[in-house]
Design a protein around this motif. Structure first.
Motif, PDB file in Angstrom:
ATOM      1  N   GLY A 254       0.803  -1.215   0.000  1.00  6.06           N
ATOM      2  CA  GLY A 254       0.000   0.000   0.000  1.00  6.06           C
ATOM      3  C   GLY A 254       0.836   1.265   0.000  1.00  6.06           C
ATOM      4  O   GLY A 254       0.395   2.316  -0.470  1.00  6.06           O
ATOM      5  N   ARG A 255       2.063   1.158   0.514  1.00 10.44           N
ATOM      6  CA  ARG A 255       2.921   2.348   0.562  1.00 10.44           C
ATOM      7  C   ARG A 255       3.295   2.841  -0.830  1.00 10.44           C
ATOM      8  O   ARG A 255       3.726   3.989  -0.999  1.00 10.44           O
ATOM      9  N   PHE A 256       3.156   1.970  -1.837  1.00 17.71           N
ATOM     10  CA  PHE A 256       3.483   2.385  -3.201  1.00 17.71           C
ATOM     11  C   PHE A 256       2.343   3.173  -3.853  1.00 17.71           C
ATOM     12  O   PHE A 256       2.534   3.785  -4.898  1.00 17.71           O
ATOM     13  N   TYR A 257       1.161   3.118  -3.250  1.00 16.35           N
ATOM     14  CA  TYR A 257      -0.003   3.774  -3.837  1.00 16.35           C
ATOM     15  C   TYR A 257      -0.166   5.190  -3.307  1.00 16.35           C
ATOM     16  O   TYR A 257       0.173   5.470  -2.150  1.00 16.35           O
ATOM     17  N   PRO A 258      -0.738   6.076  -4.111  1.00 13.84           N
ATOM     18  CA  PRO A 258      -1.083   7.413  -3.607  1.00 13.84           C
ATOM     19  C   PRO A 258      -2.277   7.294  -2.671  1.00 13.84           C
ATOM     20  O   PRO A 258      -3.202   6.519  -2.928  1.00 13.84           O
TER      21      PRO A 258
END
Length: 269
Positions: free
Chosen positions: A261-265
């Motif tokens: 999830g950290r890769f998503y805005p």
């Protein structure tokens, strides 16, 4: 006196078509001489068969059509009596009316039951094609490129469409390491790329901190730092049967957000 006579004085012969000599079907009137014809009989006719007006110009005669529709008629199959205007609809469902096969080159004739058996046995492919073609235009198409709601362009310039999960997918290669999909963004379900996640967040007007998991459920972090979607999940070990909403075990789709999830805005802006 001009115009057609009153209904009480009219007879069926008054409304016969001069071309086919049957009672007019969808009566039209010649602009020049007021003669009436079947609409199909004068289709493609250049001059009036009665007054020779050239070119032939006609208009629908609503008065005559209503008179003809109220004339008594009988079904040629079952013999039931009714008004002529109800005859066409009745013949479609009548089990005794003899039907011809519409397939070119096929000479079959029979009542409704035998006709249906014939079509099902001999022309089932044509039947399936006609059925699908007939209803295809009426079926909602969520992936139509002309639908501004279902289709848009993400920040990478790719065309993105709403998938089965209600998320946008562009079909490109994923730029997040989810390790649970085939590596593509959609095209109908699964994990989206970052640009398509941003589109989904924007379309749902989600506040900062919210994401959408792979099954299309909105999720955010709880007090445990894990993502929760709040859905009722059967057989979720160690829980009360719900994914969160703030603590406890989370569902499989939300666990994937924990991983990448950290890769998503987390905001559309």
């Amino acid at each position: 006196m001009t115009g057609p006579p009153p209904a009480a004085e009219s007879t069926s012969s008054d409304w016969d078509c001069p071309i086919c000599l049957f009672i007019c079907a969808d009566a039209v009137e010649c602009d020049a001489c007021s003669a009436i014809f079947c609409q199909t009989c004068v289709r493609g006719v250049s001059s009036c068969p009665t007054c020779r007006a050239d070119p032939l110009r006609t208009h629908p005669n609503g008065y005559v059509r209503r008179l003809i529709a109220k004339m008594p008629a009988g079904c040629d199959g079952c013999g039931a009596k009714m008004q002529r205007g109800d005859l066409a609809e009745h013949r479609v469902a009548c089990p005794d009316v003899v039907r011809e096969c519409a397939k070119p080159g096929c000479d079959f004739e029979g009542n409704r039951a035998s006709w249906l058996d014939h079509v099902n046995q001999e022309h089932w492919k044509d039947l399936c094609f006609a059925f699908q073609h007939h209803f295809a235009k009426a079926r909602p198409n969520r992936t139509n490129e002309n639908d501004p709601i279902a289709t848009t362009t993400n920040s990478t310039g790719r065309i993105a469409r709403l998938g089965k999960t209600g998320q946008y997918y562009c079909g490109g290669r994923l730029d997040v390491a989810c390790n649970c999909c085939n590596g593509d963004c959609g095209p109908n379900n699964g994990c989206p790329c970052r640009a398509c996640m941003a589109l989904t967040i924007k379309s749902r007007c989600l506040a900062a901190g919210f994401l959408v998991n792979k099954v299309g459920a909105t999720a955010r972090k709880g007090t445990t730092g894990k993502y929760y979607c709040g859905r009722k999940i059967a057989h979720l070990a160690g829980s009360d049967g719900w994914c969160g909403p703030t603590n406890g075990p989370n569902c499989h789709a939300c666990k994937k957000l924990d991983e990448f999830g950290r890769f998503y805005p987390t905001s559309a802006r």
